[in-house]
Structure formats: structure tokens, C-alpha cells
Design a protein around this motif. Structure first.
Motif, mmCIF file in Angstrom:
data_model
loop_
_atom_site.group_PDB
_atom_site.id
_atom_site.type_symbol
_atom_site.label_atom_id
_atom_site.label_comp_id
_atom_site.label_asym_id
_atom_site.label_seq_id
_atom_site.Cartn_x
_atom_site.Cartn_y
_atom_site.Cartn_z
ATOM 1 N N VAL A 100 -7.263 1.565 -1.260
ATOM 2 C CA VAL A 100 -8.595 1.387 -0.679
ATOM 3 C C VAL A 100 -9.064 -0.057 -0.846
ATOM 4 O O VAL A 100 -9.613 -0.667 0.083
ATOM 5 C CB VAL A 100 -9.590 2.373 -1.328
ATOM 6 N N THR B 71 -7.293 -2.592 1.530
ATOM 7 C CA THR B 71 -7.489 -2.409 2.974
ATOM 8 C C THR B 71 -8.956 -2.478 3.369
ATOM 9 O O THR B 71 -9.304 -2.099 4.485
ATOM 10 C CB THR B 71 -6.910 -1.051 3.413
ATOM 11 N N GLU B 72 -9.804 -2.961 2.500
ATOM 12 C CA GLU B 72 -11.234 -3.041 2.805
ATOM 13 C C GLU B 72 -11.470 -4.006 3.967
ATOM 14 O O GLU B 72 -10.979 -5.128 3.973
ATOM 15 C CB GLU B 72 -12.005 -3.508 1.566
ATOM 16 N N CYS C 101 0.827 -1.209 0.000
ATOM 17 C CA CYS C 101 0.000 0.000 0.000
ATOM 18 C C CYS C 101 0.860 1.257 0.000
ATOM 19 O O CYS C 101 0.505 2.258 -0.634
ATOM 20 C CB CYS C 101 -0.940 -0.011 1.199
ATOM 21 N N ARG D 149 -4.939 4.141 4.351
ATOM 22 C CA ARG D 149 -6.291 4.044 3.785
ATOM 23 C C ARG D 149 -7.011 5.392 3.885
ATOM 24 O O ARG D 149 -7.640 5.837 2.914
ATOM 25 C CB ARG D 149 -7.083 2.964 4.517
#
Length: 318
Positions: free
Chosen positions: A204, A207-208, A191, A224
Motif C-alpha cells: 500500500v 503504490t500510493e 510489491c 494494491r
């Protein structure tokens, strides 16, 4: 926008590690100002006692053992790799990790890449299993975040990815991490690289569903929130910031980053969604309403004080 299917096994998010045993042994989150002292402490305490060689070890085993445990010079291992091509993979990898420990990222990137592309005969693999399994390395996965990793493919790839990022090759670094199994350190490193490459949608997506269960998760939540702010999704970004700040034992450096992100959101910094370019964010509306209410209270209190003061003066004059 490119995805990373290799880190979404069975639809699970990239940070979901289901293994019983992993090579990760610890994590450190630090502020940049305090990083020097922390690195020195880790270098002193992170050394591993050299395991004793087996009886009747071969000449190459003795040379590699001495180069790994008695010296910290990558050049020794490079010489051995050239003299014994069937051991070149292991020798280049260990030379690259030694260069990485000394923060020579350009040299580390070259040597680690050679090691991953090289070959190792069964004797070299057996040597690694017997003598290198307890060797630990501190590897930076994001700004201010390092993890302690046992000698493994993940340690090598994470170190290579960091070195490639340091020398300005983040796209290659992200490709190096793609084959690794899902884990929190790999997700954080990926990320961070996606953020460097300007790919907030990937951050995004990867990292949901993340919750603040550790300092690594909290640092990932800050990334995020930053990506969501960049996309104009301020409500979701604030939710990510709140989750990053929820756990009381979260490292101070991560909390500080989350608080900074919250301040930027309150000030309305970042991209606005299409169709709402002229409308201020709800967070900014809330901040402005609170400011106006405080000013109204201050004005009312001042007027009341002036009235009381005038009454006192009038009473004294009479």
C-alpha cells in the motif's frame, strides 16, 4: 513492518521514474494458459544479431563473444570465468542470463549472484559497452507480467530477483531490488515479493498515488487492491479496482484479475477492520440490497401476471 527507503528518493513513490532514458523496452501481460506460445514467439523474435568483433581483438574477447552470441551454454562462460578471473564478473552474469532464459532458475540465481559479486577489469567493461548494449532479455516481474530489458544492472537484478523467488527465497529477492532506481517494473516486482512475504502495508505504501497509465501500472493497482482488501480497507480497495479497470486499452488478463478482485470485495472476502467484525462490508450491503430489490421486482411481476391470468380465466368462464 520494514520499509524500503532506497526506493523513495526525495519522497517520490517507488514507481516514479524521472529518467530520460531507461533500459526498459516493452512489456507483455498474458494469461497463464497462453504463456507457452508467447514465450516461444519471444524467443524467436528476441534474438539479437551478433555485432562484429573489432580487428585484433584479444583471445578472451573472441571467446566471450562466441560464448555469448554463438552458443547458449552457460558452461562455456563459466570455463572462461575460471580461466580469466578479471573477466569473471561479466562472464558469470552472462552465464546466469543464459540460464535464466532457459528457465533454469536455481542455476541462474547462483551464477547471477556470483557475477554481481565478481570483478571485471576495464577491458571487460568496455566489451560490455561495445557489444552487449543492444542485447535484450524478457524478465518476469510478476505473475503473468514480463518486461523487455536491455543489458544493464536492472536487467541482471530483476532476473536474479525472479530466480530467487522461483527457488523460494523471496526475502533475498527483495533485498536484491533495493538498490535499483525507481521504475514501474521494479515497483511491480517489489510489491509482488512483498505480497508473497505477507507485507500488505508495504504494498500500500509503495503504490500510493498510482494511476492506471499502462498495463504495468494496472497490474500494480491489482496488487494494491489485494493488499487493501487484506487490511480490511474495502472502500480504498474498490477505488484501486476501479482505477485498474478505467483505461480501455488495459490488457485483458489484468482486467480479468481486477474483476476477480472486485467480486471478492463484493462478497466480503478478506480481513475486517477491528471493531467491525460483525458488520458486513458496505460492498456486500450494496450487493444484498440489489439482490433484494431484484427479487421484489420479480415477485411483483409474478403477482401481476397471476392476477392477469386469473382475470382471463374468469372472463373465459363467464
Amino acid at each position: 513492518m520494514g520499509g524500503m527507503p532506497s526506493r523513495e528518493l526525495g519522497g517520490r513513490p517507488s514507481f516514479h521514474d524521472t529518467r530520460d532514458l531507461t533500459p526498459f523496452r516493452g512489456a507483455q501481460v498474458y494469461a497463464p494458459v497462453r504463456g507457452i506460445g508467447r514465450r516461444l514467439a519471444q524467443r524467436v523474435t528476441g534474438r539479437t544479431r551478433a555485432p562484429r568483433l573489432r580487428p585484433f581483438a584479444s583471445k578472451v574477447e573472441k571467446q566471450v563473444h562466441a560464448a555469448v552470441f554463438a552458443h547458449a551454454e552457460p558452461e562455456r562462460l563459466v570455463v572462461i570465468a575460471r580461466a580469466y578471473p578479471s573477466w569473471s564478473g561479466l562472464c558469470y552474469v552472462m552465464a546466469g542470463l543464459q540460464a535464466y532464459r532457459s528457465h533454469h532458475h536455481s542455476q541462474a540465481a547462483e551464477l547471477l549472484a556470483r557475477g554481481l559479486a565478481g570483478t571485471s577489469e576495464p577491458a571487460a567493461a568496455a566489451f560490455a559497452i561495445q557489444y552487449l548494449g543492444a542485447v535484450r532479455h524478457w524478465i518476469e516481474v510478476s505473475d503473468g507480467v514480463e518486461v523487455e530489458v536491455l543489458f544493464s544492472e536492472e536487467a541482471v537484478c530483476l532476473a536474479l530477483a525472479h530466480s530467487l523467488r522461483e527457488v523460494g527465497r523471496p526475502d533475498e529477492a527483495l533485498a536484491v531490488l533495493a538498490p535499483l532506481p525507481p521504475s514501474m517494473p521494479t515497483a511491480l516486482a517489489s510489491c509482488h515479493l512483498a505480497e508473497v512475504l505477507g507485507r500488505p502495508h508495504d504494498v500500500v505504501a509503495w503504490t500510493e498515488g498510482l494511476a492506471n497509465a499502462s498495463d504495468l501500472a494496472a497490474a500494480l493497482l491489482v496488487l494494491r487492491a489485494r493488499a487493501l482488501r487484506e487490511l480490511g480497507r474495502r472502500a480504498d480497495a474498490l477505488a484501486a479496482v476501479r482505477e485498474a479497470l478505467r483505461r480501455r486499452r488495459t490488457a485483458f488478463a489484468v482486467k480479468n484479475s481486477a474483476a476477480t478482485e472486485r467480486a471478492l470485495l463484493m462478497l466480503g472476502v478478506g480481513r475486517r477492520r477491528r471493531g467491525a467484525a460483525s458488520a458486513p462490508s458496505s460492498a456486500f450491503d450494496e450487493l444484498r440490497a440489489l439482490t433484494q430489490a431484484r427479487r421484489a421486482r420479480d415477485t411483483a411481476a409474478r403477482e401481476l401476471w397471476l392476477k392477469d391470468f386469473e382475470d382471463l380465466e374468469r372472463g373465459a368462464g363467464e
